[in-house]
Design a protein around this motif. Sequence first.
Motif, PDB file in Angstrom:
ATOM      1  N   ARG A   1     -38.103   4.536  -3.643  1.00  0.00           N
ATOM      2  CA  ARG A   1     -38.156   5.782  -2.927  1.00  0.00           C
ATOM      3  C   ARG A   1     -39.737   6.220  -3.328  1.00  0.00           C
ATOM      4  NH1 ARG A   1     -35.731   6.644  -7.433  1.00  0.00           N
ATOM      5  NH2 ARG A   1     -35.617   8.857  -8.453  1.00  0.00           N
ATOM      6  N   PRO A   2     -40.530   6.978  -2.647  1.00  0.00           N
ATOM      7  CA  PRO A   2     -41.763   7.311  -2.817  1.00  0.00           C
ATOM      8  C   PRO A   2     -41.847   8.222  -4.120  1.00  0.00           C
ATOM      9  CG  PRO A   2     -41.467   7.695  -0.421  1.00  0.00           C
ATOM     10  CD  PRO A   2     -40.295   7.185  -1.072  1.00  0.00           C
TER      11      PRO A   2
ATOM     12  N   ASN B   1     -32.596   4.282  -0.487  1.00  0.00           N
ATOM     13  CA  ASN B   1     -33.863   3.619  -1.166  1.00  0.00           C
ATOM     14  C   ASN B   1     -34.386   3.973  -2.294  1.00  0.00           C
ATOM     15  OD1 ASN B   1     -36.341   2.227  -0.293  1.00  0.00           O
ATOM     16  ND2 ASN B   1     -37.328   4.266   0.241  1.00  0.00           N
TER      17      ASN B   1
ATOM     18  N   TRP C   1     -43.918   2.522   4.098  1.00  0.00           N
ATOM     19  CA  TRP C   1     -43.070   3.133   4.900  1.00  0.00           C
ATOM     20  C   TRP C   1     -43.161   2.966   6.338  1.00  0.00           C
ATOM     21  CZ3 TRP C   1     -39.748   6.953   2.836  1.00  0.00           C
ATOM     22  CH2 TRP C   1     -38.978   7.728   3.417  1.00  0.00           C
TER      23      TRP C   1
ATOM     24  N   LEU D   1     -43.425  14.151   3.885  1.00  0.00           N
ATOM     25  CA  LEU D   1     -43.474  13.627   2.418  1.00  0.00           C
ATOM     26  C   LEU D   1     -44.868  13.204   2.276  1.00  0.00           C
ATOM     27  CD1 LEU D   1     -40.375  11.262   1.872  1.00  0.00           C
ATOM     28  CD2 LEU D   1     -40.869  13.501   0.871  1.00  0.00           C
TER      29      LEU D   1
ATOM     30  N   CYS E   1     -33.769  11.899   6.571  1.00  0.00           N
ATOM     31  CA  CYS E   1     -34.680  10.763   6.430  1.00  0.00           C
ATOM     32  C   CYS E   1     -33.944   9.428   6.836  1.00  0.00           C
ATOM     33  CB  CYS E   1     -34.990  10.836   4.963  1.00  0.00           C
ATOM     34  SG  CYS E   1     -35.829   9.230   4.252  1.00  0.00           S
TER      35      CYS E   1
ATOM     36  N   LEU F   1     -38.690  15.851   6.885  1.00  0.00           N
ATOM     37  CA  LEU F   1     -39.644  15.349   6.129  1.00  0.00           C
ATOM     38  C   LEU F   1     -41.058  15.712   6.436  1.00  0.00           C
ATOM     39  CD1 LEU F   1     -38.122  11.899   5.107  1.00  0.00           C
ATOM     40  CD2 LEU F   1     -37.703  14.050   4.266  1.00  0.00           C
TER      41      LEU F   1
ATOM     42  N   HIS G   1     -33.658   6.960   5.389  1.00  0.00           N
ATOM     43  CA  HIS G   1     -32.678   6.369   4.182  1.00  0.00           C
ATOM     44  C   HIS G   1     -31.714   7.088   3.681  1.00  0.00           C
ATOM     45  CE1 HIS G   1     -36.011   3.200   3.941  1.00  0.00           C
ATOM     46  NE2 HIS G   1     -36.832   4.368   3.835  1.00  0.00           N
ATOM     47  N   LEU G   2     -31.623   8.346   4.186  1.00  0.00           N
ATOM     48  CA  LEU G   2     -30.540   9.031   3.573  1.00  0.00           C
ATOM     49  C   LEU G   2     -29.172   8.669   4.037  1.00  0.00           C
ATOM     50  CD1 LEU G   2     -30.111  11.636   2.031  1.00  0.00           C
ATOM     51  CD2 LEU G   2     -29.948  13.020   4.003  1.00  0.00           C
TER      52      LEU G   2
ATOM     53  N   CYS H   1     -29.679   8.556  -1.748  1.00  0.00           N
ATOM     54  CA  CYS H   1     -30.710   7.931  -1.284  1.00  0.00           C
ATOM     55  C   CYS H   1     -30.361   6.315  -0.864  1.00  0.00           C
ATOM     56  CB  CYS H   1     -32.161   8.164  -2.029  1.00  0.00           C
ATOM     57  SG  CYS H   1     -33.342   7.269  -1.623  1.00  0.00           S
TER      58      CYS H   1
ATOM     59  N   CYS I   1     -33.878  18.448   0.642  1.00  0.00           N
ATOM     60  CA  CYS I   1     -35.370  18.057   0.684  1.00  0.00           C
ATOM     61  C   CYS I   1     -35.533  16.394   1.402  1.00  0.00           C
ATOM     62  CB  CYS I   1     -35.760  17.920  -0.839  1.00  0.00           C
ATOM     63  SG  CYS I   1     -34.694  16.562  -1.700  1.00  0.00           S
ATOM     64  N   CYS I   2     -34.224  16.171   1.837  1.00  0.00           N
ATOM     65  CA  CYS I   2     -34.307  14.691   2.436  1.00  0.00           C
ATOM     66  C   CYS I   2     -34.050  14.891   4.127  1.00  0.00           C
ATOM     67  CB  CYS I   2     -33.350  13.696   2.100  1.00  0.00           C
ATOM     68  SG  CYS I   2     -33.453  13.553   0.156  1.00  0.00           S
TER      69      CYS I   2
ATOM     70  N   CYS J   1     -40.767  11.656  -3.936  1.00  0.00           N
ATOM     71  CA  CYS J   1     -39.320  12.104  -3.968  1.00  0.00           C
ATOM     72  C   CYS J   1     -38.743  12.196  -5.471  1.00  0.00           C
ATOM     73  CB  CYS J   1     -38.467  11.029  -3.280  1.00  0.00           C
ATOM     74  SG  CYS J   1     -38.929  10.669  -1.579  1.00  0.00           S
TER      75      CYS J   1
HETATM   76  S1  SF4 Z   1     -36.611   8.267   0.344  1.00  0.00           S
HETATM   77 FE1  SF4 Z   1     -34.483   8.999  -0.423  1.00  0.00          FE
HETATM   78  S2  SF4 Z   1     -35.093  10.609  -1.656  1.00  0.00           S
HETATM   79 FE2  SF4 Z   1     -36.878  10.233  -0.359  1.00  0.00          FE
HETATM   80  S3  SF4 Z   1     -36.678  11.631   1.513  1.00  0.00           S
HETATM   81 FE3  SF4 Z   1     -35.724   9.852   1.910  1.00  0.00          FE
HETATM   82  S4  SF4 Z   1     -33.512   9.631   1.192  1.00  0.00           S
HETATM   83 FE4  SF4 Z   1     -34.619  11.603   0.189  1.00  0.00          FE
END
Ligand code: SF4
Length: 253
Positions: A102-103, A98, A29, A19, A87, A17, A89-90, A96, A13-14, A106
């Motif tokens: 994180r939002p 972040n 963001w 989101l 993402c 995206l 941030h991954l 994660c 799911c990362c 997420c």
């Molecule tokens: S912010 Fe973190 S939880 Fe959200 S999509 Fe990115 S890596 Fe995944």
Amino acid sequence: MDIRFDCTQCGRCCHDLRLPLSVDEAIVWAGRGHDVQLLCDALPSLSADPPEDIAARFRHDRSFPALSGGLPIRVAVILVARHEGACPHLLADMRCGNYADRPRVCRIYPAEIAPHVPLRIENKLCPPEAWADDRPLLLCDGVAADDDVRKLIAAHQAATQGDAPVKAGAAMLLGTRSAALWNEGYAVHAPSPDDLVAALREARATMGEVDTGGRWSVVSNRTSTLAMLRDADAEGRLCASGAGYIGFFADEG
Ligand code: SF4
Ligand code: SF4
């Protein structure tokens, strides 16, 4: 309906995206230089009363009034963090980077945000073992079992409802004037992160002062829809599915 679930940290799911973000989350963001798109759709608004249908009412509460040609419409703008691939941030081990910031989406996934949308496991990216019978309860009678998740869903619903006038102002400031027909797709607008942050900030600071009365085109990839829009005195425009349009149906014409 009860659903059991535990995250396996597969990281699916990362990736790739879209989101959904609140205005506050989009400012953070995009403020980090990451892409945030505006997905826009429009629905004719023939009555001053809010619709009774729960899905239409949910959308109505997150939209703003506008005009397309001579047709009153309501435009909804969804702000989405957009990334192809991983993402930003991954981390390499699929955690994660972040996590604390994180939002909301997420934190809520794979539960749904809209109350009228049932969770369908087959539509989620999580692997089969994430839904095994020995996992903790995610949904109890269709409602999030965890108090924190329920609060996050409620907070996201409230934020996106309160954000509608800010999005109306930001769309005008960015020159965003096209929307897909509701339930047919989305018109996709991709301003630079800097421009988006500036527009959202200005729209919020001047809420009620930005002229949101600009006229919108309703875009569609279906000639049959265009004919219907023209009959309704709307300004319709044909487009093909691609970077600027996500269509739920095959292109016509
Ligand atoms: S912010 Fe973190 S939880 Fe959200 S999509 Fe990115 S890596 Fe995944
Ligand atoms: S796809 Fe599902 S199981 Fe995989 S990391 Fe995301 S929430 Fe967890």
